[in-house]
Design an enzyme around this catalytic site. Structure first.
Site, PDB file in Angstrom:
ATOM      1  N   LYS A  93       6.652  -0.880   6.420  1.00  0.00           N
ATOM      2  CA  LYS A  93       5.562  -1.008   7.411  1.00  0.00           C
ATOM      3  C   LYS A  93       6.099  -0.911   8.839  1.00  0.00           C
ATOM      4  O   LYS A  93       5.920  -1.812   9.662  1.00  0.00           O
ATOM      5  CB  LYS A  93       4.757  -2.289   7.211  1.00  0.00           C
ATOM      6  CG  LYS A  93       4.146  -2.391   5.818  1.00  0.00           C
ATOM      7  CD  LYS A  93       3.306  -3.627   5.630  1.00  0.00           C
ATOM      8  CE  LYS A  93       2.740  -3.737   4.223  1.00  0.00           C
ATOM      9  NZ  LYS A  93       3.733  -4.099   3.184  1.00  0.00           N
TER      10      LYS A  93
HETATM   11  P1  5BU Z   1       1.045  -7.967  -5.924  1.00  0.00           P
HETATM   12  O1  5BU Z   1       1.992  -8.910  -6.551  1.00  0.00           O
HETATM   13  O2  5BU Z   1       0.501  -6.927  -6.910  1.00  0.00           O
HETATM   14  O3  5BU Z   1      -0.028  -8.647  -5.147  1.00  0.00           O
HETATM   15  O4  5BU Z   1       1.958  -7.143  -4.874  1.00  0.00           O
HETATM   16  C1  5BU Z   1       1.416  -6.245  -3.961  1.00  0.00           C
HETATM   17  C2  5BU Z   1       2.489  -5.505  -3.215  1.00  0.00           C
HETATM   18  O5  5BU Z   1       1.869  -4.517  -2.381  1.00  0.00           O
HETATM   19  C3  5BU Z   1       3.365  -6.329  -2.279  1.00  0.00           C
HETATM   20  O6  5BU Z   1       4.677  -5.807  -2.345  1.00  0.00           O
HETATM   21  C4  5BU Z   1       2.795  -6.106  -0.886  1.00  0.00           C
HETATM   22  O7  5BU Z   1       3.785  -6.061   0.136  1.00  0.00           O
HETATM   23  C5  5BU Z   1       2.168  -4.731  -1.010  1.00  0.00           C
HETATM   24  N1  5BU Z   1       0.959  -4.554  -0.185  1.00  0.00           N
HETATM   25  C6  5BU Z   1      -0.213  -5.258  -0.385  1.00  0.00           C
HETATM   26  O8  5BU Z   1      -0.298  -6.096  -1.278  1.00  0.00           O
HETATM   27  N2  5BU Z   1      -1.301  -5.008   0.395  1.00  0.00           N
HETATM   28  C7  5BU Z   1      -1.287  -4.111   1.395  1.00  0.00           C
HETATM   29  O9  5BU Z   1      -2.307  -3.908   2.070  1.00  0.00           O
HETATM   30  C8  5BU Z   1      -0.064  -3.406   1.602  1.00  0.00           C
HETATM   31  C9  5BU Z   1       1.026  -3.640   0.813  1.00  0.00           C
HETATM   32 BR1  5BU Z   1       0.027  -2.151   2.943  1.00  0.00          BR
END
Ligand code: 5BU
Length: 264
Positions: A93
């Site tokens: 990011k």
């Molecule tokens: P989760 O465990 O499935 O919630 O992980 C989601 C991943 O996606 C995590 O590594 C965040 O940094 C990434 N992410 C997110 O969740 N939402 C966003 O809007 C963005 C990145 Br951009």
């Protein structure tokens, strides 16, 4: 199935080599899954990739959250990812001005040398894309930038107007692979897809087979719905890495995502 057949216009309109590489890998594996490998030890990460590597198309990292990071171990991780034919996506990011973002592709982590994809905000203006692309070029490497057009977390400040501006700039930019969209809200995704058109990709975090609210403001939508609404890649983290059997669950996400693409 050929990538051109599975992906249709997304394939024929693709400009960046990285876009086609992703579509080919996804076809080979019949999976639109990008694993968000948010484990904080190198051993934990290596185990995870070893288990789920066959069922995913891309590996998303946060290189700065690993407790025992070293260049040597990270090189091993990248080699393992390559053995599984995974694209490596550092979700850094970036947000600074072009020249600083370019410099931040170097440093200790040297992201430019191993990442195939990185994320960036467009808050500082369009030159950030050129900065990131020139970092890859200096290493004779290809890469693609995903711009944050939406986020999955509640209360985020990426308004409709902001999102539209990001898309208008991003679709004109050759260095842009596509956009991050909010996987938790299919309606928002449909709007985003209409704005983006059929060329660039949309990758979506905020998906989980268990829909609903996650930790600390994260929100989850259904992966099948996300792909039908226009997502080209579902980014799944805890849904896989916290499961009792990550390989089995990764396989389920792969099947759901592939079925959705074919039905789309
Ligand atoms: P989760 O465990 O499935 O919630 O992980 C989601 C991943 O996606 C995590 O590594 C965040 O940094 C990434 N992410 C997110 O969740 N939402 C966003 O809007 C963005 C990145 Br951009």
């Amino acid at each position: 199935m050929q990538a051109s057949e599975a992906w249709g216009e997304r394939w024929s309109n693709a400009v960046l080599p990285m876009a086609r590489r992703y579509m080919e890998v996804a076809c080979e594996k019949q999976s639109l899954v990008c694993l968000a490998a948010d484990r904080n030890t190198m051993a934990g990460l290596m185990d995870l990739i070893g288990e789920v590597g066959p069922y995913i198309a891309a590996l998303k990292t946060h290189v700065d959250l690993v407790d025992d990071w070293s260049l040597e171990k990270w090189t091993e991780l990248c080699n393992l990812a390559q053995e599984h034919n995974l694209l490596i996506f550092e979700d850094r990011k970036f947000a600074d001005i072009g020249k600083i973002s370019k410099a931040q592709m170097g440093g200790i982590y040297d992201i430019r040398s191993w990442s195939d994809i990185v994320t960036a905000h467009l808050i500082s203006g369009p030159d950030i894309v050129d900065g990131l692309q020139s970092a890859w070029q200096e290493k004779d490497r290809e890469g693609g930038v995903l711009l944050l057009a939406q986020m999955s977390s509640r209360g985020n400040l990426l308004t409709e107007e902001y999102s539209e501006n990001v898309v208008n700039v991003g679709v004109q930019s050759d260095g842009v692979l596509g956009f991050i969209g909010n996987g938790s809200r299919p309606e928002e995704l449909k709007t985003l897809r209409m704005r983006v058109g059929e060329q660039k990709m949309i990758w979506t975090p905020g998906v989980n087979l268990n829909v609903g609210d996650g930790e600390m403001g994260q929100r989850y939508g259904d992966p099948y719905e996300a792909v039908l609404a226009g997502s080209d890649c579902i980014i799944v983290g805890s849904g896989i890495h916290r499961a009792d059997n990550p390989a089995e669950v990764a396989k389920q996400y792969a099947q759901v995502s592939w079925k959705a693409l074919i039905n789309r």
